[in-house]
Design an enzyme around this catalytic site. Structure first.
Site, PDB file in Angstrom:
ATOM      1  N   PRO A  17       0.907  -1.242   0.068  1.00  0.00           N
ATOM      2  CA  PRO A  17       0.129   0.076   0.320  1.00  0.00           C
ATOM      3  C   PRO A  17       0.687   1.211  -0.192  1.00  0.00           C
ATOM      4  O   PRO A  17       1.959   1.445   0.642  1.00  0.00           O
ATOM      5  CB  PRO A  17      -0.724  -0.277   1.221  1.00  0.00           C
ATOM      6  N   GLU A  18       0.478   2.075  -1.012  1.00  0.00           N
ATOM      7  CA  GLU A  18       1.342   3.629  -0.956  1.00  0.00           C
ATOM      8  C   GLU A  18       0.333   4.438  -0.426  1.00  0.00           C
ATOM      9  O   GLU A  18      -0.639   4.004   0.245  1.00  0.00           O
ATOM     10  CB  GLU A  18       1.710   3.639  -2.355  1.00  0.00           C
ATOM     11  N   LYS A  30       2.645   7.503   5.106  1.00  0.00           N
ATOM     12  CA  LYS A  30       1.701   6.023   5.067  1.00  0.00           C
ATOM     13  C   LYS A  30       1.430   5.612   6.483  1.00  0.00           C
ATOM     14  O   LYS A  30       0.828   4.341   6.666  1.00  0.00           O
ATOM     15  CB  LYS A  30       2.548   4.969   4.462  1.00  0.00           C
TER      16      LYS A  30
END
Length: 270
Positions: A2-3, A57
């Site tokens: 996941p970015e 993030k």
């Protein structure tokens, strides 16, 4: 992995269910994540989550007495479910809420994290030295030119340094550089102010579009309601090495740069 867009999509998905709600229970089935889940996480019980924010993030569950910091790592995902929903494989942590819901962290590869800090979230050692958010006014061509001055580092590697700017991960660095017409190996300090202005604009456009489309689902990522992201359908270069450029039909080149897969058009990107 996941970015930033995927993490922001997760934040938007869970925020309505958590904001203003008291935590009633924290269940840690297996705390062996990237860093062990601290016992202090139980301090979250009986506290009200006033805000769900994001820094880089990290997802931040903010209360009056501390902040729970969540990171999805390589394969983590969050779900909002009804209390009592049976746990499945890799469901490591539940945060149960007074509204009858729970926030569940699933992480097959265990590179995610759940931490607890009593200090202001921005002062935490993991967050204090991060660069600006790419979708804010603080990230602009003048700032980027100042950071890039004299640097021989490849621009793609430079953009992925979270001390320079957060959240421009591998997928979106590839896409933004293609859109800006900049070769990923070009030295960061050897790019004109005009081209940096174009690059900044494309980074913002690509990230905003990815968020709007629910992120990019390549393997592990789904949003808080279990739906995949659809930005994968708009990828121009990432994952397309050896295929034709959509613009000029030159076959896209694929190399390793900074130990990451890098795809570009040798004709369109200079």
């Amino acid at each position: 992995m996941p970015e930033l867009p995927e993490v922001e999509v997760s934040r938007q998905g869970i925020s309505p269910w958590l904001t203003g709600i008291k935590v009633t229970r924290v269940v840690v089935r297996d705390g062996r994540l990237r860093w062990p889940v601290p016992g202090e996480i139980q301090e979250l019980v009986d506290l009200t989550i006033h805000r769900v924010s994001r820094r880089a993030k990290y997802l931040l569950l903010e209360t009056d007495f501390g902040t729970a910091d969540l990171h999805l790592g390589m394969s983590g995902s969050l779900r909002v479910l009804n209390i009592g929903t049976p746990a499945e494989k890799h469901d490591h942590v539940d945060i149960e809420l007074a509204n009858g819901k729970l926030l569940r962290l699933n992480d097959p590869r265990r590179f995610g994290a759940l931490l607890w800090t009593r200090e202001p979230a921005e002062a935490h050692a993991l967050l204090a030295k991060l660069g600006p958010e790419p979708l804010t006014d603080a990230f602009n061509a003048e700032y980027l030119q100042g950071r890039a001055k004299g640097r021989s580092t490849a621009i793609k590697t430079f953009l992925m340094d979270n001390h320079v700017v957060v959240g421009v991960g591998n997928i979106y660095a590839n896409e933004a550089l293609y859109a800006a017409g900049i070769h990923p190996k070009r030295a960061a300090g050897n790019i004109s102010a005009e081209r940096l202005e174009t690059l900044v604009a494309e980074i913002k456009r690509v990230l905003a579009s990815a968020i709007q489309q629910g992120g990019t689902t390549l393997k592990d990522f789904t949003s808080a309601d279990g739906k995949p992201g659809y930005f994968v359908q708009q990828l121009q270069v990432y994952g397309r090495g050896g295929q034709a450029c959509f613009h000029c039909h030159t076959l896209l080149s694929e190399i390793r740069l900074g130990q990451r897969t890098t795809v570009f058009c040798s004709h369109c990107q200079r």
